[in-house]
Design a protein around this motif. Structure first.
Motif, PDB file in Angstrom:
ATOM      1  N   TYR A   3       0.788  -1.165   0.064  1.00 28.68           N
ATOM      2  CA  TYR A   3      -0.052  -0.015   0.017  1.00 28.68           C
ATOM      3  C   TYR A   3       0.784   1.317  -0.046  1.00 28.68           C
ATOM      4  CZ  TYR A   3       0.719   1.194   5.020  1.00 28.68           C
ATOM      5  OH  TYR A   3       1.439   1.614   5.934  1.00 28.68           O
ATOM      6  N   GLY A  23      -4.531   9.085  11.087  1.00 31.18           N
ATOM      7  CA  GLY A  23      -3.848   7.806  11.581  1.00 31.18           C
ATOM      8  C   GLY A  23      -2.521   7.952  11.015  1.00 31.18           C
ATOM      9  N   ASP A  41      -3.555  12.287  14.931  1.00 34.01           N
ATOM     10  CA  ASP A  41      -3.174  10.757  15.644  1.00 34.01           C
ATOM     11  C   ASP A  41      -3.240  11.118  16.961  1.00 34.01           C
ATOM     12  OD1 ASP A  41      -2.346   8.530  16.513  1.00 34.01           O
ATOM     13  OD2 ASP A  41      -1.782   7.846  14.312  1.00 34.01           O
ATOM     14  N   ASP A  85      -6.836   6.476   7.748  1.00 34.23           N
ATOM     15  CA  ASP A  85      -6.228   5.094   8.373  1.00 34.23           C
ATOM     16  C   ASP A  85      -6.242   5.438  10.095  1.00 34.23           C
ATOM     17  OD1 ASP A  85      -4.943   2.622   8.676  1.00 34.23           O
ATOM     18  OD2 ASP A  85      -3.009   3.372   7.887  1.00 34.23           O
TER      19      ASP A  85
HETATM   20  C1  LIG Z   1      -2.754   1.684  11.259  1.00 34.76           C
HETATM   21  S1  LIG Z   1      -1.862   3.163  12.130  1.00 34.76           S
HETATM   22  C2  LIG Z   1      -1.632   4.397  10.938  1.00 34.76           C
HETATM   23  C3  LIG Z   1      -0.570   4.010  10.099  1.00 34.76           C
HETATM   24  C4  LIG Z   1       0.000   4.831   9.284  1.00 34.76           C
HETATM   25  N1  LIG Z   1      -1.263   5.553   8.298  1.00 34.76           N
HETATM   26  C5  LIG Z   1       0.874   4.316   8.336  1.00 34.76           C
HETATM   27  O1  LIG Z   1       0.589   3.717   7.278  1.00 34.76           O
HETATM   28  O2  LIG Z   1       2.195   4.617   8.316  1.00 34.76           O
HETATM   29  C6  LIG Z   1      -3.449   3.703  13.048  1.00 34.76           C
HETATM   30  C7  LIG Z   1      -3.131   4.901  13.600  1.00 34.76           C
HETATM   31  O3  LIG Z   1      -4.733   5.484  13.949  1.00 34.76           O
HETATM   32  C8  LIG Z   1      -4.359   6.191  15.310  1.00 34.76           C
HETATM   33  N2  LIG Z   1      -5.690   6.232  15.732  1.00 34.76           N
HETATM   34  C9  LIG Z   1      -6.576   5.727  16.513  1.00 34.76           C
HETATM   35  N3  LIG Z   1      -7.680   6.357  16.834  1.00 34.76           N
HETATM   36  C10 LIG Z   1      -7.721   7.377  16.226  1.00 34.76           C
HETATM   37  C11 LIG Z   1      -8.539   8.378  16.098  1.00 34.76           C
HETATM   38  N4  LIG Z   1      -9.720   8.653  16.612  1.00 34.76           N
HETATM   39  N5  LIG Z   1      -8.278   9.762  15.303  1.00 34.76           N
HETATM   40  C12 LIG Z   1      -6.912   9.607  14.594  1.00 34.76           C
HETATM   41  N6  LIG Z   1      -6.222   8.401  14.772  1.00 34.76           N
HETATM   42  C13 LIG Z   1      -6.530   7.443  15.348  1.00 34.76           C
HETATM   43  C14 LIG Z   1      -3.624   5.139  16.202  1.00 34.76           C
HETATM   44  O4  LIG Z   1      -3.091   6.054  17.182  1.00 34.76           O
HETATM   45  C15 LIG Z   1      -2.535   4.617  15.343  1.00 34.76           C
HETATM   46  O5  LIG Z   1      -1.515   5.432  15.126  1.00 34.76           O
END
Ligand SMILES: C[S@@+](CC[C@H](N)C(=O)[O-])C[C@H]1O[C@@H](n2cnc3c(N)ncnc32)[C@H](O)[C@@H]1O
Length: 247
Positions: A3, A23, A41, A85
């Protein structure tokens, strides 16, 4: 294709001026951005090198978009590209889309991560696996039913698929107006009833094919925002990706 490689290619092709990421975690996906970016995030911990001006917000996406001026860090102008994400629960992903679309250009592109879980356990709302998609997947039937005006293209990226959403309408209130009924109908208890076509990825597009299509080119250039963009996108998708996109 991973991705991140797909996202990198999209950034290179689109050359967005403003990028939204919900995210961020370690900054891997934010690391592919080369434009003015907003990352949201509540618990990021940047480990990747970032290569652009980034405004990071240690908060939830709901809190961020409840602020009076969510576009202030990008000069009050809407986003060209957004990556959703964050929290991998259906209601969060739906709200993230509503907010991302509202703050995007009509010629913008919104991308969801994790729409193609590889098994039912991975899709659980109550996380039981190390790799976790959660129940983001119902966004596919919801957009098809409530927003047939949008063009959605599911992409067969590793590990858990992406969904491209094009032909945006920042003025649409359809999803917000039907939010409660959508959640009541599409949020399911574990174990998740993931449709077989999602698990088998029968309807998805190869990432190379999407990148080789003219879809992305239609989003850039002087005519990108003109009124018939949605029709041009649909015609191009049908021609290059298959007739199903005319529906
Ligand atoms: C899968 S990771 C993101 C990975 C990143 N996009 C990458 O591909 O490198 C998901 C992230 O979403 C964050 N997250 C959780 N709840 C959230 C919210 N309500 N709003 C924004 N981010 C959130 C988490 O802290 C986590 O770091």
């Amino acid at each position: 294709m991973d991705y991140l490689d797909f996202l990198r290619s999209l950034h290179q092709r689109l050359e967005p001026q403003r990028y939204l990421e919900i995210g961020v975690r370690w900054g891997q996906s934010l690391g592919v951005s080369r434009c003015l970016s907003v990352g949201i995030d509540p618990a990021f911990s940047i480990e990747s090198e970032l290569h652009t001006e980034v405004h990071l917000y240690r908060t939830t996406s709901d809190e961020y978009f409840a602020r009076p001026e969510p576009l202030a860090p990008v000069g009050g102008e809407p986003f060209d590209l957004a990556f959703i994400d964050g929290m991998h629960l259906f209601e969060f992903a739906l709200r993230d889309f509503i907010n991302a679309e509202r703050h995007s250009r009509p010629s913008g592109l919104v991308i969801f991560d994790d729409v193609l879980p590889r098994n039912v356990d991975e899709a659980a709302r109550d996380r039981i696996t190390s790799a976790w998609t959660g129940d983001v997947y119902p966004i596919l039937p919801v957009l098809a039913r409530y927003r047939p005006d949008l063009l959605t293209v599911a992409v067969d990226t590793a590990p858990t698929g992406l969904l491209m959403v094009l032909g945006l309408d920042p003025t649409s209130t359809v999803l917000a107006d039907h939010y409660d009924e959508i959640i009541a109908e599409y949020r399911a208890a574990d174990p998740q009833p993931v449709p077989p076509e999602i698990l088998d990825r029968t309807f998805v597009q190869a990432p190379e094919r999407v990148l080789g299509s003219p879809l992305v080119d239609l989003l850039v250039g002087p005519d990108a925002g003109s009124g018939d963009l949605a029709a041009r996108l649909r015609t191009a998708a049908a021609e290059y990706l298959g007739p199903a996109y005319l529906d």
